[in-house]
Design an enzyme around this catalytic site. Structure first.
Site, PDB file in Angstrom:
ATOM      1  N   ARG A  45     -11.253  12.285  10.673  1.00  0.00           N
ATOM      2  CA  ARG A  45     -10.755  12.053   9.421  1.00  0.00           C
ATOM      3  C   ARG A  45     -11.605  12.916   8.200  1.00  0.00           C
ATOM      4  NH1 ARG A  45     -11.890   5.549   9.807  1.00  0.00           N
ATOM      5  NH2 ARG A  45     -12.325   6.010  11.946  1.00  0.00           N
ATOM      6  N   GLY A  46     -12.534  13.356   8.613  1.00  0.00           N
ATOM      7  CA  GLY A  46     -13.486  14.071   7.688  1.00  0.00           C
ATOM      8  C   GLY A  46     -12.899  15.213   6.812  1.00  0.00           C
ATOM      9  N   GLU A 101     -11.708  22.058   9.649  1.00  0.00           N
ATOM     10  CA  GLU A 101     -12.758  21.077  10.204  1.00  0.00           C
ATOM     11  C   GLU A 101     -13.767  20.699   9.125  1.00  0.00           C
ATOM     12  OE1 GLU A 101     -14.014  18.577  11.539  1.00  0.00           O
ATOM     13  OE2 GLU A 101     -15.080  19.175  13.451  1.00  0.00           O
ATOM     14  N   ASP A 105     -21.242  21.167  13.613  1.00  0.00           N
ATOM     15  CA  ASP A 105     -22.300  20.907  13.988  1.00  0.00           C
ATOM     16  C   ASP A 105     -22.937  21.126  15.211  1.00  0.00           C
ATOM     17  OD1 ASP A 105     -24.966  19.058  13.268  1.00  0.00           O
ATOM     18  OD2 ASP A 105     -23.876  17.465  14.454  1.00  0.00           O
ATOM     19  N   LYS A 133     -23.694  23.898  10.076  1.00  0.00           N
ATOM     20  CA  LYS A 133     -25.091  23.460  10.115  1.00  0.00           C
ATOM     21  C   LYS A 133     -25.465  24.542  11.540  1.00  0.00           C
ATOM     22  CE  LYS A 133     -24.955  18.567   9.177  1.00  0.00           C
ATOM     23  NZ  LYS A 133     -25.465  17.344   9.777  1.00  0.00           N
ATOM     24  N   PHE A 154     -28.334  15.208   6.899  1.00  0.00           N
ATOM     25  CA  PHE A 154     -27.303  14.151   7.128  1.00  0.00           C
ATOM     26  C   PHE A 154     -26.536  14.318   5.675  1.00  0.00           C
ATOM     27  CE2 PHE A 154     -24.437  10.955   7.792  1.00  0.00           C
ATOM     28  CZ  PHE A 154     -23.771  11.158   9.114  1.00  0.00           C
ATOM     29  N   VAL A 155     -25.193  14.841   5.525  1.00  0.00           N
ATOM     30  CA  VAL A 155     -24.414  14.790   4.392  1.00  0.00           C
ATOM     31  C   VAL A 155     -23.173  14.034   4.324  1.00  0.00           C
ATOM     32  CG1 VAL A 155     -25.199  17.243   3.794  1.00  0.00           C
ATOM     33  CG2 VAL A 155     -22.973  17.081   5.204  1.00  0.00           C
ATOM     34  N   ASP A 161     -18.363  11.051   5.663  1.00  0.00           N
ATOM     35  CA  ASP A 161     -18.761   9.704   5.817  1.00  0.00           C
ATOM     36  C   ASP A 161     -20.099   9.613   6.367  1.00  0.00           C
ATOM     37  OD1 ASP A 161     -17.682   9.825   8.381  1.00  0.00           O
ATOM     38  OD2 ASP A 161     -18.211   7.892   8.838  1.00  0.00           O
TER      39      ASP A 161
HETATM   40  P1  IMP Z   1     -19.970  18.539  16.280  1.00  0.00           P
HETATM   41  O1  IMP Z   1     -18.947  18.263  17.563  1.00  0.00           O
HETATM   42  O2  IMP Z   1     -21.409  18.414  16.804  1.00  0.00           O
HETATM   43  O3  IMP Z   1     -19.668  20.131  15.992  1.00  0.00           O
HETATM   44  O4  IMP Z   1     -19.394  17.355  15.478  1.00  0.00           O
HETATM   45  C1  IMP Z   1     -19.161  17.671  14.085  1.00  0.00           C
HETATM   46  C2  IMP Z   1     -18.542  16.190  13.633  1.00  0.00           C
HETATM   47  O5  IMP Z   1     -19.705  15.586  13.555  1.00  0.00           O
HETATM   48  C3  IMP Z   1     -18.143  16.534  12.285  1.00  0.00           C
HETATM   49  O6  IMP Z   1     -16.622  16.861  12.214  1.00  0.00           O
HETATM   50  C4  IMP Z   1     -18.554  15.298  11.748  1.00  0.00           C
HETATM   51  O7  IMP Z   1     -17.596  14.399  11.817  1.00  0.00           O
HETATM   52  C5  IMP Z   1     -19.734  14.671  12.248  1.00  0.00           C
HETATM   53  N1  IMP Z   1     -20.793  15.039  11.618  1.00  0.00           N
HETATM   54  C6  IMP Z   1     -21.739  16.256  11.654  1.00  0.00           C
HETATM   55  N2  IMP Z   1     -22.436  16.163  10.799  1.00  0.00           N
HETATM   56  C7  IMP Z   1     -22.462  15.171  10.001  1.00  0.00           C
HETATM   57  C8  IMP Z   1     -22.939  14.959   8.619  1.00  0.00           C
HETATM   58  O8  IMP Z   1     -24.299  15.378   8.194  1.00  0.00           O
HETATM   59  N3  IMP Z   1     -22.400  13.834   8.145  1.00  0.00           N
HETATM   60  C9  IMP Z   1     -21.276  13.346   8.362  1.00  0.00           C
HETATM   61  N4  IMP Z   1     -20.725  13.611   9.589  1.00  0.00           N
HETATM   62  C10 IMP Z   1     -21.289  14.598  10.245  1.00  0.00           C
HETATM   63 MG    MG Z   2     -15.585  14.984  12.196  1.00  0.00          MG
END
Ligand code: IMP
Ligand code: MG
Length: 182
Positions: A45-46, A101, A105, A133, A154-155, A161
């Protein structure tokens, strides 16, 4: 929602985000200029606030679709499993696709979604993330466009969210815990 008490410290202002979105939209316009086949795909949803602002800055014929993925850690294999909770409504074969996206992360989510969508034979597929990140990356992937590179914090806000809250903040802030749980 039991969580430790926290405050949100401003990190990226609404004004800075708006200026960056405008600049990104110009680059995306140049990349997709002349196409009438563009589908902008938001990861739920982000990305919902980012995609809303981005498409309104895009002076191109555009369709909007959404996909929802969730990723679970697997401590045993120090890997992550990404599952599709909601797939696209439309076909993307032969289409130009821009995947939107919120944050890259570890990179597992974006890598999985890009792999899935590429297998459907789009004409062109590009990716954009509001935040990156890079210090957290576990798989070798980067978005074609990034709004802002941020440190390992963490943002929340602008669609993003913490425990489903704070998506409605108009800026990006970082979560700072101020006490213990309970
Ligand atoms: P990845 O698969 O680890 O790259 O995950 C990415 C997802 O993790 C993002 O779409 C976010 O939903 C969540 N996420 C990663 N970092 C944060 C953060 O700092 N705050 C909130 N959600 C995060
Ligand atoms: Mg996400």
């Amino acid at each position: 929602m039991p969580t430790r008490p926290y405050v949100i410290e401003p990190m990226i202002s609404a004004k800075a985000i708006a200026a960056r979105v405008e600049a990104l939209a110009r680059e995306i316009h140049d990349e997709f200029a002349g196409t009438d086949k563009l589908i902008v795909v938001g990861l739920l949803r982000g990305s919902f606030v980012f995609i809303a602002d981005l498409v309104r800055e895009l002076d191109l014929p555009v369709e909007v679709d959404f996909i929802e993925a969730s990723s679970y850690g697997n401590a045993m294999e120090s890997s992550r499993e990404v599952r599709i909770l909601k797939d696209l409504r439309g076909e993307i074969q032969g289409r130009d696709v821009l995947v939107v996206e919120d944050i890259v992360d570890t990179g597992h989510t974006l890598r999985h979604v890009v792999g899935l969508l590429k297998a459907r034979g789009p004409r062109k597929l590009r990716t954009i993330a509001l935040l990156d990140k890079p210090s957290r990356r576990e798989v070798d992937i980067s978005a074609d466009w990034i709004g802002f590179e941020i440190p390992d914090e963490f943002v929340v806000g602008y669609g993003i969210d913490f425990a489903q809250r704070n998506r409605n903040l108009d800026h990006i802030g970082k979560v700072r815990f101020t006490g213990e749980e309970g």
